[in-house]
Write a protein that holds these residues in place. Structure first.
Motif, PDB file in Angstrom:
ATOM      1  N   ILE A 159       0.811  -1.215   0.000  1.00 45.74           N
ATOM      2  CA  ILE A 159       0.000   0.000   0.000  1.00 45.74           C
ATOM      3  C   ILE A 159       0.847   1.269   0.000  1.00 45.74           C
ATOM      4  CG2 ILE A 159      -0.316   0.202   2.503  1.00 45.74           C
ATOM      5  CD1 ILE A 159      -3.344   0.857   1.728  1.00 45.74           C
ATOM      6  N   ASN A 160       2.014   1.256   0.641  1.00 47.01           N
ATOM      7  CA  ASN A 160       2.861   2.451   0.621  1.00 47.01           C
ATOM      8  C   ASN A 160       3.460   2.685  -0.764  1.00 47.01           C
ATOM      9  OD1 ASN A 160       2.273   2.956   3.290  1.00 47.01           O
ATOM     10  ND2 ASN A 160       4.136   2.017   4.072  1.00 47.01           N
ATOM     11  N   ALA A 161       3.708   1.624  -1.499  1.00 45.54           N
ATOM     12  CA  ALA A 161       4.149   1.778  -2.884  1.00 45.54           C
ATOM     13  C   ALA A 161       3.019   2.336  -3.735  1.00 45.54           C
ATOM     14  CB  ALA A 161       4.629   0.445  -3.445  1.00 45.54           C
ATOM     15  N   ALA A 162       1.792   1.860  -3.489  1.00 44.24           N
ATOM     16  CA  ALA A 162       0.649   2.327  -4.267  1.00 44.24           C
ATOM     17  C   ALA A 162       0.382   3.813  -4.036  1.00 44.24           C
ATOM     18  CB  ALA A 162      -0.592   1.505  -3.921  1.00 44.24           C
ATOM     19  N   THR A 163       0.426   4.265  -2.773  1.00 45.54           N
ATOM     20  CA  THR A 163       0.167   5.682  -2.520  1.00 45.54           C
ATOM     21  C   THR A 163       1.284   6.555  -3.060  1.00 45.54           C
ATOM     22  OG1 THR A 163       1.055   5.411  -0.272  1.00 45.54           O
ATOM     23  CG2 THR A 163      -1.337   5.348  -0.532  1.00 45.54           C
ATOM     24  N   LEU A 164       2.516   6.089  -2.958  1.00 46.65           N
ATOM     25  CA  LEU A 164       3.634   6.850  -3.506  1.00 46.65           C
ATOM     26  C   LEU A 164       3.502   6.959  -5.022  1.00 46.65           C
ATOM     27  CD1 LEU A 164       6.139   8.247  -2.408  1.00 46.65           C
ATOM     28  CD2 LEU A 164       7.391   6.101  -2.674  1.00 46.65           C
ATOM     29  N   TRP A 165       3.213   5.843  -5.684  1.00 45.25           N
ATOM     30  CA  TRP A 165       3.004   5.830  -7.143  1.00 45.25           C
ATOM     31  C   TRP A 165       1.868   6.755  -7.544  1.00 45.25           C
ATOM     32  CZ3 TRP A 165      -1.551   3.805  -9.357  1.00 45.25           C
ATOM     33  CH2 TRP A 165      -1.550   3.680 -10.751  1.00 45.25           C
ATOM     34  N   HIS A 166       0.748   6.684  -6.817  1.00 45.61           N
ATOM     35  CA  HIS A 166      -0.414   7.498  -7.146  1.00 45.61           C
ATOM     36  C   HIS A 166      -0.111   8.984  -6.980  1.00 45.61           C
ATOM     37  CE1 HIS A 166      -4.393   9.371  -6.472  1.00 45.61           C
ATOM     38  NE2 HIS A 166      -4.863   8.405  -7.246  1.00 45.61           N
ATOM     39  N   ALA A 167       0.569   9.342  -5.892  1.00 44.43           N
ATOM     40  CA  ALA A 167       0.917  10.749  -5.668  1.00 44.43           C
ATOM     41  C   ALA A 167       1.870  11.257  -6.750  1.00 44.43           C
ATOM     42  CB  ALA A 167       1.537  10.918  -4.289  1.00 44.43           C
ATOM     43  N   TYR A 168       2.865  10.449  -7.100  1.00 44.19           N
ATOM     44  CA  TYR A 168       3.786  10.847  -8.160  1.00 44.19           C
ATOM     45  C   TYR A 168       3.038  11.047  -9.471  1.00 44.19           C
ATOM     46  CZ  TYR A 168       7.965   9.603  -5.359  1.00 44.19           C
ATOM     47  OH  TYR A 168       8.952   9.546  -4.414  1.00 44.19           O
ATOM     48  N   ARG A 169       2.188  10.105  -9.830  1.00 46.48           N
ATOM     49  CA  ARG A 169       1.442  10.213 -11.083  1.00 46.48           C
ATOM     50  C   ARG A 169       0.543  11.442 -11.076  1.00 46.48           C
ATOM     51  NH1 ARG A 169       0.609   5.206 -14.100  1.00 46.48           N
ATOM     52  NH2 ARG A 169      -1.109   6.315 -15.090  1.00 46.48           N
ATOM     53  N   THR A 170      -0.124  11.688  -9.966  1.00 47.82           N
ATOM     54  CA  THR A 170      -1.065  12.807  -9.883  1.00 47.82           C
ATOM     55  C   THR A 170      -0.361  14.147 -10.025  1.00 47.82           C
ATOM     56  OG1 THR A 170      -2.504  11.495  -8.434  1.00 47.82           O
ATOM     57  CG2 THR A 170      -2.852  13.871  -8.441  1.00 47.82           C
ATOM     58  N   THR A 171       0.858  14.238  -9.527  1.00 50.67           N
ATOM     59  CA  THR A 171       1.590  15.509  -9.560  1.00 50.67           C
ATOM     60  C   THR A 171       2.598  15.586 -10.709  1.00 50.67           C
ATOM     61  OG1 THR A 171       3.172  14.625  -7.936  1.00 50.67           O
ATOM     62  CG2 THR A 171       1.315  15.915  -7.092  1.00 50.67           C
ATOM     63  N   GLY A 172       2.545  14.620 -11.623  1.00 52.86           N
ATOM     64  CA  GLY A 172       3.379  14.683 -12.826  1.00 52.86           C
ATOM     65  C   GLY A 172       4.821  14.293 -12.633  1.00 52.86           C
ATOM     66  N   ILE A 173       5.122  13.540 -11.584  1.00 55.34           N
ATOM     67  CA  ILE A 173       6.494  13.069 -11.366  1.00 55.34           C
ATOM     68  C   ILE A 173       6.707  11.802 -12.185  1.00 55.34           C
ATOM     69  CG2 ILE A 173       8.167  12.240  -9.666  1.00 55.34           C
ATOM     70  CD1 ILE A 173       7.410  15.180  -9.317  1.00 55.34           C
ATOM     71  N   THR A 174       7.654  11.851 -13.097  1.00 55.80           N
ATOM     72  CA  THR A 174       7.956  10.699 -13.944  1.00 55.80           C
ATOM     73  C   THR A 174       9.398  10.264 -13.736  1.00 55.80           C
ATOM     74  OG1 THR A 174       8.570  12.156 -15.789  1.00 55.80           O
ATOM     75  CG2 THR A 174       6.278  11.407 -15.691  1.00 55.80           C
ATOM     76  N   GLY A 175       9.692   9.084 -14.249  1.00 54.64           N
ATOM     77  CA  GLY A 175      11.027   8.515 -14.100  1.00 54.64           C
ATOM     78  C   GLY A 175      10.975   7.341 -13.157  1.00 54.64           C
ATOM     79  N   PRO A 176      11.496   6.199 -13.558  1.00 56.65           N
ATOM     80  CA  PRO A 176      11.379   4.992 -12.732  1.00 56.65           C
ATOM     81  C   PRO A 176      12.084   5.115 -11.388  1.00 56.65           C
ATOM     82  CG  PRO A 176      12.941   4.655 -14.540  1.00 56.65           C
ATOM     83  CD  PRO A 176      12.262   5.959 -14.800  1.00 56.65           C
ATOM     84  N   VAL A 177      11.467   4.516 -10.378  1.00 59.13           N
ATOM     85  CA  VAL A 177      12.064   4.409  -9.043  1.00 59.13           C
ATOM     86  C   VAL A 177      12.414   2.939  -8.849  1.00 59.13           C
ATOM     87  CG1 VAL A 177      11.720   4.702  -6.571  1.00 59.13           C
ATOM     88  CG2 VAL A 177      10.693   6.342  -8.184  1.00 59.13           C
ATOM     89  N   PRO A 178      13.693   2.591  -8.870  1.00 56.31           N
ATOM     90  CA  PRO A 178      14.065   1.174  -8.821  1.00 56.31           C
ATOM     91  C   PRO A 178      13.961   0.581  -7.427  1.00 56.31           C
ATOM     92  CG  PRO A 178      16.029   2.549  -8.895  1.00 56.31           C
ATOM     93  CD  PRO A 178      14.860   3.473  -9.026  1.00 56.31           C
ATOM     94  N   GLY A 179      13.837  -0.744  -7.372  1.00 53.91           N
ATOM     95  CA  GLY A 179      13.905  -1.469  -6.111  1.00 53.91           C
ATOM     96  C   GLY A 179      12.647  -1.448  -5.280  1.00 53.91           C
ATOM     97  N   ALA A 180      11.549  -0.939  -5.840  1.00 55.00           N
ATOM     98  CA  ALA A 180      10.316  -0.796  -5.064  1.00 55.00           C
ATOM     99  C   ALA A 180       9.127  -1.484  -5.719  1.00 55.00           C
ATOM    100  CB  ALA A 180      10.001   0.686  -4.844  1.00 55.00           C
ATOM    101  N   GLY A 181       9.390  -2.346  -6.680  1.00 59.31           N
ATOM    102  CA  GLY A 181       8.309  -3.059  -7.340  1.00 59.31           C
ATOM    103  C   GLY A 181       7.920  -2.470  -8.670  1.00 59.31           C
ATOM    104  N   SER A 182       6.995  -3.166  -9.336  1.00 57.19           N
ATOM    105  CA  SER A 182       6.672  -2.840 -10.730  1.00 57.19           C
ATOM    106  C   SER A 182       5.947  -1.507 -10.886  1.00 57.19           C
ATOM    107  CB  SER A 182       5.834  -3.961 -11.335  1.00 57.19           C
ATOM    108  OG  SER A 182       4.642  -4.160 -10.595  1.00 57.19           O
TER     109      SER A 182
END
Length: 247
Positions: A219-242
């Motif tokens: 769930i912490n990966a999901a919220t981090l991913w969602h927040a990044y996507r919502t605010t336009g943050i792009t670029g892969p973050v390695p080591g934290a799942g797909s």
């Protein structure tokens, strides 16, 4: 607003005062140019050893959320992340949507919640049959099941670890987490999902994805991913799942 040190985005993160995992996992997987700033919800009684204690814990959360939001807004964040999850699933799909609306009204910001982020991630992945683990008591497990079921997911199983206190959730180790995921997995399960933001799951989930060949959504990966996507943050973050690898 952005800052000298965080020139891409500043996030306000609402967490229970008992939580020691959210901020740690977020900073381990921080995208360049962002920062996280916590508003802590004061929890006076950390007991979660039965359904009644769990409901009392949620009452504390509801009383104190406004104060935590008021506090974190003083650093002028761009986006609000709910670093707590039980309340975001409560009341099924409509209850979750109402909670999200309330948080937007309270903060004046766009908000990422655990329930909404998990739904967005599963939609992105195109999966419908899931197994779920939580640190919760049965009363909360049923709310998680209800939320996903009302959104059309086939919930194969929910495994609640019945942690005795809010702080003890963070003491659950990798072996116990792996056993819980194994208990809700099966060949016909498309993805595994974890609720409960104080469970230290991101590293275990990333390893299990490689081993099982299916999505494992912490769930912490999901919220981090969602927040990044919502605010336009792009670029892969390695080591934290797909999810974060696909930004």
């Amino acid at each position: 607003m952005t800052t000298v040190l965080a020139d891409r985005s500043v996030y306000g993160v609402i967490v229970p005062s008992t939580n020691t995992v959210v901020e740690d996992e977020y900073y381990r997987h921080r995208a360049p140019g962002v920062s996280f700033h916590a508003g802590r919800i004061l929890i006076r009684d950390e007991k979660l050893d039965d359904d009644a204690s769990f409901e009392s814990f949620l009452e504390d959360l509801r009383r104190e959320i406004g104060k935590a939001v008021e506090s974190v807004l003083t650093c002028r964040p761009d986006h609000l992340i709910m670093g707590m999850s039980a309340e975001t699933f409560w009341g099924g799909a409509e209850g979750a949507a109402e909670f999200e609306r309330w948080m937007r009204e309270l903060s004046g910001l766009e908000v990422t919640t655990g329930a909404a982020a998990c739904h967005a991630a599963l939609t992105e992945l195109g999966v419908r049959r899931i197994g779920v683990i939580t640190p919760y008591q049965p009363v909360a497990d049923e709310q998680v099941r209800r939320f996903f079921t009302e959104l059309g997911y086939d919930v194969a199983a929910v495994r609640g670890l019945k942690c005795e206190s809010a702080t003890s959730i963070a003491d659950v180790g990798p072996a116990e987490l792996r056993a819980a995921f194994a208990a809700v997995d099966a060949p016909d399960v498309d993805a595994l999902v974890q609720a409960g933001t104080n469970l230290p799951v991101m590293g275990v989930a990333a390893e299990l994805e490689e081993e099982l060949g299916k999505p494992v959504i912490a769930i912490n990966a999901a919220t981090l991913w969602h927040a990044y996507r919502t605010t336009g943050i792009t670029g892969p973050v390695p080591g934290a799942g797909s999810l974060l690898a696909s930004l």
